[in-house]
Scaffold this active site. Structure first.
Site, short mmCIF file in Angstrom:
data_model
loop_
_atom_site.label_atom_id
_atom_site.label_comp_id
_atom_site.label_asym_id
_atom_site.label_seq_id
_atom_site.Cartn_x
_atom_site.Cartn_y
_atom_site.Cartn_z
N GLU A 147 45.12 17.65 43.56
CA GLU A 147 44.35 17.33 44.77
C GLU A 147 42.92 17.85 44.68
O GLU A 147 41.96 17.16 45.05
CB GLU A 147 45.06 17.92 45.98
CG GLU A 147 44.41 17.60 47.31
CD GLU A 147 45.17 18.20 48.49
OE1 GLU A 147 44.78 17.91 49.63
OE2 GLU A 147 46.13 18.97 48.25
N ASP A 193 37.81 18.09 56.79
CA ASP A 193 38.59 19.02 57.61
C ASP A 193 37.88 20.30 58.05
O ASP A 193 37.33 20.37 59.14
CB ASP A 193 39.88 19.38 56.87
CG ASP A 193 40.73 18.15 56.57
OD1 ASP A 193 40.20 17.04 56.69
OD2 ASP A 193 41.90 18.29 56.23
#
Length: 847
Positions: free
Chosen positions: A817, A582
């Site tokens: 995460e 990202d």
């Protein structure tokens, strides 16, 4: 008739004049001369035909271009159309696949909810839904929160599958503040529709001395057009539901009554109350709302003033064929246990109902098999891990398997030829998901990492998953990278991420698990494996060609990620979502001549696997060998991607580090009363130094890719430099794992927009650390001058990663995460048992 009554024909000159006059009039009316078309008229007619043909051809070609994106590749499916039928794969027909068939429709998208805390459905595209909701009663919170979907906002202490084998059973613990819910699920094969299954749901108080009253709601629901439900009652209590479904035939869901124990707790006599709700849901996204609207308030008993919420019975509108939503409510002082028993009408010769002792026996048997297989595969007990550490690893694997979902629907896609998004063809997808509450859908590059673990546990599940994904390929060789399938999984997806574009790829990580799976299938000699490989290979060829045509760079043997938007003004560094990393800093000004080192390495990996598959199948493999040799050639790699200035592998492009986010200056003539409007505007990027063509020397995960995918030669001094850099605490090394970008980078810890905190700019990500451990393990086992150093780094990094992930699990109840590079704290979505579950392979040293 007299002659006077006859028309006289002209004679002589009269006759000639008559014929000329008649011919002139005829020629005025018809463009014929001597029975032939006039040349001018003939030319006009031919031109009209040509123009019409061109227009028809043009419009047909434009339609062809628009339809390419939604045209499946012309190749045999890996998973045949009947591949999910219960007669073909009965072991995986029923499961805890509840990533929601429920949907919320907006103008552009269908948004599904996250996965249910506990639910069951089949791999039928219109499967009936079975699930659990619950609420605490007699509390001061009005109304009490009703739990249904996995939601981080519920702030549960934890919810985790303790054991789940992906096929036959699962045991889960859900921890509220005052009590724990234990859900147990087990299947029994038989008949033509996947057999029977049962669930046992136990509500257990944490402190037996504290009185806690809880309501459990177990429901079944289906689309009215696909079947029907008929509730059954005994003495006014709902005890079962008889149903029929087009893919399941007849079935019964039995819900035996629970009797009060008459125990006294905290001075309150234990009692159990039963109620039910029979209704109709026009859309299955409405189940929770319909239930809430079906609640009424009653007094618990004469001595209690707090309200007690109970269901209101039958509420079926008159304008519908009948009920399609049935709920049984059980409310009691804890503890209590309820069972639900699903029985297939095609299971004719069952010996025992799957309940009570037979249920307990079967669950114990499955748990024992799971424990034995777990040790056989991963050898953690043999490696000296503690019981708590082993149970943690079992939970990590089980949450990966318990998070597998079955979806059916179509993605929204768009090519440059489509003015508006269009629907991909409808198809099934069997896939694991990264996070039950936050990412309950399929991600292409995540799934490659997922299946490195899944394939070690059950290669048949892994082949099923990979086959479903590769079958989603269109004729271009493109696979939508996020599977936000209509009614199955459009959950919490910002609108800008919903539409998938065929120019945008994603790392081809399926080649990671395929390396081992291909060898297994070649050696197995199973007819099914031969058929699988035969169907897989042409699709992989098309996929490989897609990357080498759509993602290639301007220079030979270079590649770039498409999808970067140079027009955005609010991003510090334009996102590269397609890379999977990202906000990792790339060239600050995207251009077509960028060179991305990570993508080049992914294609090198893919070429090597394609070579091995082609060779094993007796296909043309030399071109893949040649591509692999070129992309792994260290001299060519260094020429294109080695920055002599920074002494690291780097991207290349139009770049400057000297950028920052600032509030735009208000117009000079702006009235003071409008100043607040300016204050509400977002910061925009300001370029302080003009960009130049150069290497992008932000050291981090991207810089490591030639090392991570084992392309750097074991004798290269550059390997020594990489080992120095990753062990440097001012760069990537921490006591918890390797951070994603060097602390020395100007992008370290920086927001990419005013509102978007750093994502791949510091935090520790487990998938990249797993690849690093795999590379270190490799370099510690091959001949080379840095072999022992690689072994030392491997040992220390593995120890840090495993210890921190386990510590945070023990502390918080979750796998996360990513992890904070300064403190090791879990961050981001939780539970995140997608690629973070690779900690199991780290513990087992399987690379």
């Amino acid at each position: 008739m007299s002659k006077a009554g006859l028309r006289q024909r002209p004679r002589g000159k009269e006759k000639d004049m008559y014929e000329v006059s008649k011919r002139d009039k005829d020629e005025e009316k018809w463009p014929y001369t001597n029975g032939q078309l006039d040349p001018f008229a003939k030319a006009i007619g031919a031109a009209v035909v040509i123009v019409m043909t061109i227009l028809i051809t043009y419009f047909r070609y434009q339609q062809y271009l628009r339809d390419i994106i939604i045209t499946p590749v012309d190749s045999h499916l890996i998973i045949p159309a009947n591949g999910s039928w219960p007669t073909v794969t009965p072991d995986r027909f029923w499961g805890t696949y509840r990533h929601s068939k429920e949907e919320l429709k907006t103008d552009m998208t269908t948004i599904a909810r996250p996965q249910a805390y506990f639910g069951v459905k089949s791999r039928s595209k219109t499967s009936p839904l079975f699930g659990l909701m619950w609420m605490s009663q007699l509390t001061n919170q009005m109304p009490p929160p009703l739990r249904h979907w996995c939601d981080q906002g519920d702030r549960l202490e934890s919810y985790v599958w303790l054991k789940h084998d992906g096929e036959n059973f699962g045991v889960q613990e859900i921890k509220e503040k005052l009590f724990t819910i234990k859900t147990e699920f087990v299947k029994q094969p038989g008949g033509d529709h996947g057999g029977d299954w049962s669930a046992r749901i136990s509500f257990i108080p944490k402190d037996p001395a504290v009185s806690v009253v809880v309501s459990s709601f177990f429901y079944t629901a289906l689309d009215q057009d696909n079947g029907w439900l008929e509730p059954k009652f005994t003495k006014g209590r709902l005890t079962s539901v008889h149903g029929w479904h087009e893919d399941l035939g007849n079935f019964d869901l039995q819900m035996p009554n629970i009797e009060a124990t008459n125990e006294v707790k905290a001075g309150v006599k234990s009692q159990i109350k039963h109620s039910y709700f029979v209704s109709h849901a026009k859309q299955l996204d409405q189940l929770k709302d319909i239930l809430v609207n079906g609640l009424k308030v009653e007094a618990w008993d004469k001595g209690r003033t707090q309200p007690y919420f109970t269901l209101s019975g039958r509420r079926v509108p008159r304008d519908v064929p009948g009920p399609n939503y049935v709920v049984k409510q059980v409310t009691a002082h804890l503890p209590f246990t309820m069972e639900v028993i699903y029985q297939s009408g095609s299971f004719l010769y069952r010996q025992d109902q799957l309940s009570k002792e037979s249920f307990s026996t079967l669950i114990r048997s499955n748990e024992e098999e799971f424990d034995a297989k777990f040790e056989k595969v991963f050898h953690l007990e043999q490696r000296g891990y503690s019981l708590n550490e082993i149970n943690f690893a079992k939970a990590a694997l089980s949450n990966m398997l318990g998070g597998i979902g079955y979806f059916y629907g179509s993605s929204l896609v768009q090519s440059r030829y489509n003015t508006e998004p269009v629907n991909y063809w409808e198809a099934p997808l069997y896939t694991a998901v990264p996070s039950r509450p936050f990412f309950p859908r399929g991600f292409l590059w995540d799934e490659g990492f997922h299946n490195m673990l899944i394939s070690m546990w059950n290669s048949e599940i892994s082949k099923d998953i990979i086959g479903h994904w590769i079958d989603l390929m269109n004729t271009e060789g493109w696979i939508p990278r996020e599977q936000i399938l209509g009614v199955e999984a459009r959950a919490k997806v910002p609108s800008e991420f919903v539409v998938q574009r065929n120019t945008n790829a994603n790392p081809p990580t399926f080649f990671l698990p395929l390396q081992g799976l291909i060898k297994e299938m070649i050696q197995s000699n199973k007819t099914s494996d031969k058929a699988y490989l035969k169907a897989l290979y042409p699709r992989l060829k098309r996929w490989f060609d897609y990357y080498n045509t759509t993602q290639k760079g301007d220079l030979p043997f270079t590649y770039r990620w498409h999808g970067r938007d140079s027009s955005l003004t609010k991003q510090l560094n334009p996102l590269t979502l397609t890379s999977g990393l990202d906000d990792y800093p790339r060239a600050s000004h995207p251009t077509t001549d960028e060179r991305h080192v990570d993508l080049r390495c992914w294609i090198a990996l893919a070429a090597g696997v394609m070579r091995d598959i082609a060779r094993s199948l007796g296909q043309e493999w030399q071109k893949y060998e040649d591509t692999h040799d070129l992309l792994t050639d260290n001299k060519l790699l260094d020429k294109l991607h080695w920055s002599s200035k920074a002494q690291q592998y780097s991207d290349w492009g139009l770049h400057t580090d000297n950028v920052r986010l600032e509030k735009p200056k208000p117009p000079a003539n702006q009235h003071p009363s409008q100043r607040h409007q300016h204050m509400d505007t977002d910061k925009i990027r300001v370029v302080l130094t003009e960009p130049t063509k150069q290497f992008v020397n932000a050291f981090g995960y991207v810089s490591l890719f030639p090392f991570l995918l084992k392309i750097v030669d074991a004798n290269s001094p550059k390997l020594d430099r990489i080992l120095s850099d990753i062990t440097d605490p001012t760069k990537l090394w921490t006591d918890f794992g390797l951070r994603s970008i060097s602390r020395n980078s100007k992008f370290y810890g920086r927001f990419n927009t005013e509102h978007d905190p750093p994502y791949w700019r510091g935090p520790i990500w487990i998938n990249m650390n797993y690849l690093c451990l795999s590379a270190l393990h490799h370099y510690s086992t091959v001949d080379g001058p840095y072999r022992e150093r690689a072994r030392t780094v491997y040992t220390n990094l593995r120890k840090n990663l495993v210890a921190n992930i386990f510590k945070e699990y023990e502390k918080t109840g979750y796998i996360w995460e990513n992890y904070n590079d300064k403190t090791g704290e879990g961050k981001g979505s939780h539970p995140f048992t997608g690629w973070s579950a690779l900690v199991v392979l780290m513990m087992a040293e399987i690379f």
